[in-house]
Write a protein that holds these residues in place. Structure first.
Motif, PDB file in Angstrom:
ATOM      1  N   LEU A   1       3.436  -1.922 -10.288  1.00 53.44           N
ATOM      2  CA  LEU A   1       2.080  -1.371 -10.183  1.00 53.44           C
ATOM      3  C   LEU A   1       1.192  -1.770 -11.357  1.00 53.44           C
ATOM      4  O   LEU A   1       0.002  -2.008 -11.189  1.00 53.44           O
TER       5      LEU A   1
ATOM      6  N   ASP B   1      -2.068   0.258 -11.677  1.00 56.50           N
ATOM      7  CA  ASP B   1      -3.087   0.186 -10.624  1.00 56.50           C
ATOM      8  C   ASP B   1      -2.678   1.088  -9.462  1.00 56.50           C
ATOM      9  O   ASP B   1      -1.737   0.788  -8.728  1.00 56.50           O
ATOM     10  N   VAL B   2      -3.412   2.180  -9.269  1.00 57.23           N
ATOM     11  CA  VAL B   2      -3.058   3.130  -8.200  1.00 57.23           C
ATOM     12  C   VAL B   2      -3.321   2.549  -6.814  1.00 57.23           C
ATOM     13  O   VAL B   2      -2.806   3.063  -5.816  1.00 57.23           O
ATOM     14  N   TRP B   3      -4.151   1.509  -6.731  1.00 51.53           N
ATOM     15  CA  TRP B   3      -4.462   0.876  -5.453  1.00 51.53           C
ATOM     16  C   TRP B   3      -3.650  -0.409  -5.244  1.00 51.53           C
ATOM     17  O   TRP B   3      -4.029  -1.248  -4.425  1.00 51.53           O
ATOM     18  N   ASP B   4      -2.554  -0.530  -5.949  1.00 49.12           N
ATOM     19  CA  ASP B   4      -1.752  -1.758  -5.889  1.00 49.12           C
ATOM     20  C   ASP B   4      -1.293  -2.077  -4.467  1.00 49.12           C
ATOM     21  O   ASP B   4      -1.405  -3.211  -4.006  1.00 49.12           O
ATOM     22  N   ALA B   5      -0.755  -1.088  -3.769  1.00 50.74           N
ATOM     23  CA  ALA B   5      -0.240  -1.326  -2.413  1.00 50.74           C
ATOM     24  C   ALA B   5      -1.344  -1.792  -1.469  1.00 50.74           C
ATOM     25  O   ALA B   5      -1.144  -2.730  -0.686  1.00 50.74           O
ATOM     26  N   GLN B   6      -2.502  -1.160  -1.555  1.00 52.44           N
ATOM     27  CA  GLN B   6      -3.614  -1.533  -0.670  1.00 52.44           C
ATOM     28  C   GLN B   6      -4.097  -2.954  -0.965  1.00 52.44           C
ATOM     29  O   GLN B   6      -4.411  -3.728  -0.043  1.00 52.44           O
ATOM     30  N   LYS B   7      -4.167  -3.301  -2.235  1.00 46.51           N
ATOM     31  CA  LYS B   7      -4.604  -4.649  -2.605  1.00 46.51           C
ATOM     32  C   LYS B   7      -3.588  -5.693  -2.166  1.00 46.51           C
ATOM     33  O   LYS B   7      -3.957  -6.786  -1.712  1.00 46.51           O
ATOM     34  N   ASP B   8      -2.308  -5.366  -2.313  1.00 39.03           N
ATOM     35  CA  ASP B   8      -1.261  -6.294  -1.875  1.00 39.03           C
ATOM     36  C   ASP B   8      -1.370  -6.557  -0.379  1.00 39.03           C
ATOM     37  O   ASP B   8      -1.291  -7.706   0.076  1.00 39.03           O
TER      38      ASP B   8
ATOM     39  N   GLY C   1      -4.027  -6.160   1.465  1.00 38.30           N
ATOM     40  CA  GLY C   1      -5.274  -6.872   1.708  1.00 38.30           C
ATOM     41  C   GLY C   1      -5.131  -8.371   1.477  1.00 38.30           C
ATOM     42  O   GLY C   1      -5.652  -9.187   2.252  1.00 38.30           O
TER      43      GLY C   1
ATOM     44  N   GLU D   1       5.884  -2.054   1.550  1.00 40.16           N
ATOM     45  CA  GLU D   1       5.253  -1.090   0.643  1.00 40.16           C
ATOM     46  C   GLU D   1       5.904   0.289   0.792  1.00 40.16           C
ATOM     47  O   GLU D   1       6.092   1.010  -0.192  1.00 40.16           O
TER      48      GLU D   1
ATOM     49  N   ARG E   1       0.270 -10.618  -6.961  1.00 35.12           N
ATOM     50  CA  ARG E   1      -0.832 -10.782  -6.010  1.00 35.12           C
ATOM     51  C   ARG E   1      -0.736 -12.158  -5.321  1.00 35.12           C
ATOM     52  O   ARG E   1      -0.962 -12.281  -4.116  1.00 35.12           O
TER      53      ARG E   1
END
Length: 220
Positions: free
Chosen positions: A176, A179-186, A188, A155, A111
């Motif tokens: 990951l 975390d299934v939302w890893d790409a979106q958080k990265d 962001g 991504e 992150r």
């Protein structure tokens, strides 16, 4: 004409001590990180970025030298990237230390690197202002848009590797950590880094572009 061209930070490389120091330090760190990485295949994949970006910076230096601030930011990002490539991002010791110290659920080193990638909008902004003379809101929006585009592209590449090329390698490359939302958080965090860097760099880059020749004109 040469004196004007090499005003401020547009000096020959041999006269820029800070930049020389950054190059030596990064070369040493990169070599150390290249020795016995946790997963050699992942290390090679991660370093594709280095194999493209570093030669580009070298070969464009005479026509487009950046400020000391830009090179320091690039250096810090590349050092963090070299560290992540050596250990794999999910297993960097600093991330484990942060996890234990702040009672986090995962190793968040990746992150931090994605946020620092967003800060790379600063040198991108500097280049755009000097090359295209872009001003106003566009000087803030275009560098951020470029960062977001690259972040999304990486991504997609990661997902391609994870699903089609080598699932085992993809798992290490993705990081990951459940975390299934890893790409979106990265993405962001990359946007946040770019948003913070843009206002800080705009005035400096604009003033510098006015005080120097266009980097694509030949020195007389």
């Amino acid at each position: 004409m040469n004196a004007q061209r090499f005003s401020m930070n547009e000096k020959p490389f041999r006269e820029r001590r800070l930049l020389q120091g950054l190059c030596v330090c990064y070369a040493v760190i990169w070599v150390i990180a290249a020795i016995d990485p946790v997963k050699r295949s992942d290390w090679l994949l991660e370093n594709l970025l280095v194999f493209v970006s570093v030669p580009t910076l070298i070969f464009t230096y005479k026509r487009l030298p950046l400020s000391d601030s830009a090179y320091v930011l690039i250096f810090l990002f590349l050092v963090m990237h070299a560290t992540g490539a050596h250990y794999t991002y999910a297993e960097v010791p600093l991330g484990y230390w942060l996890k234990e110290t702040f009672h986090l659920e995962r190793n968040h080193f990746d992150r931090i690197v994605h946020f620092s990638f967003g800060v790379m909008a600063y040198p991108i902004q500097e280049m755009l202002i000097r090359i295209t003379k872009v001003r106003g809101p566009w000087a803030l929006l275009l560098p951020a848009a470029i960062i977001v585009s690259f972040s999304g592209f990486f991504e997609i590449i990661e997902a391609f590797i994870a699903t089609l090329v080598n699932p085992e390698l993809g798992a290490a490359y993705l990081g990951l950590q459940g975390d299934v939302w890893d790409a979106q958080k990265d993405m962001g965090l990359a946007i946040l880094g770019a948003a913070l860097a843009m206002p800080f760099g705009y005035r400096r880059a604009y003033e510098r572009s006015r005080s120097s020749l266009t980097p694509f004109s030949s020195a007389q």
